[in-house]
Scaffold this active site. Sequence first.
Site, PDB file in Angstrom:
ATOM      1  CB  SER A 160      -0.908   0.018   1.234  1.00  0.00           C
ATOM      2  OG  SER A 160      -1.681  -1.149   1.299  1.00  0.00           O
ATOM      3  CD  GLU A 244      -2.010  -4.239   9.015  1.00  0.00           C
ATOM      4  OE1 GLU A 244      -1.367  -5.225   9.389  1.00  0.00           O
ATOM      5  OE2 GLU A 244      -1.996  -3.808   7.854  1.00  0.00           O
TER       6      GLU A 244
END
Length: 381
Positions: A160, A244
């Site tokens: 990402s 996360e």
Amino acid sequence: MDLSYTRTEEAFRAEAREWLRDHVPAEPPPSLETAEGFAAHRAWEAELAAARWSVVSWPEEYGGRGVDLARWLVFEEEYWAAGAPGRVSQNGVQLLAPTLFDHGTAEQRARILPPMATGETIWAQAWSEPEAGSDLASLTSRAVRTDGGWLLSGLKTWSSRAAFADRAFGIFRSDPEADRPHRGLTYLMFDLRARGVTVRPIGRLDGKPAFAELFLDEVFVPDEDVIGEPGQGWRIAMSTTGNERGLMLRSPGRFLAAADRLVRLWRSEGDPGDPALRERVADAVIGARAYQLFTAGAAARLAAGAPSGAESSLNKVFWSEYDLALHETALDLLGPEGELADGAWAEGYVFSLAGPLYAGTNEIQRDIIAERLLGLPKGRR
């Protein structure tokens, strides 16, 4: 658990609301998955940082305000309610920074965190590999010892932000002779513009390069960019994944604001004769409130010194599936044009499709929930 806000928290909310009212752009910046949008979001990070709103929970010495989790949640509510832009710095701020606070050196924190807070350095997460997605322990990218550092080789994928980011962090196999796959891994940071790095963008459904492949050919990384001890990468990576999947990556403020927007959309576009769609809108509001309460509980446990633990897997499954359902409801309200338009709902929908996959697939999270929270036997993998 007391869910009321203190005077200090309400004063903090008022200060944040006033600043956001005066500074949030009247027109949303272009998608951060484009070069133009990435630059605009980087500039927004700098503006946030100038007023010390970019990393409110960090210590002041690194650009933060040193506030506790309760005020961080308050800020998140105000941030998203104000319609502020998505955070291009989230990989660094919400994943790497907590890892550095827990496992980095004082030198690393002083060198890396301030430019992260201002958006000067944007980070990509370089974990997944073609044969090692959710099964992170099977990764094959190597870190080979050399004078003064390490040489990285291999391929990382689905990274990402990597198409436009400056640096990346990931774990690499530094001891291929280790007796178990989880051992012999080292956690390193590297420059995406270093010699030996090739970044190949991967187009999303809408063609925007939200991800990239990273081809690494003996990329030199100095010892100062190793986090923790060599060979201890798995233990440190599990610390990162806890953040996360837990409350940091997707705050309830984000979903509360999205649910409010969905209600407004229903009032303008909804068909009163369609009770099924109306119930889905109601479910979205209830889900956002439920997530807010669950997160408040998690924040209270963390503030009391408890680890995030396997409960973060519950969090991850919930917010990823909730996000997808919420955006599907919005697109159903808008009709066929909604999916084709280049607006916030279409952009959010495309992003939400990846939610059940990244940060460890939901299938893996359900295994963790079954084994560690419910005490069920291990499944066959």
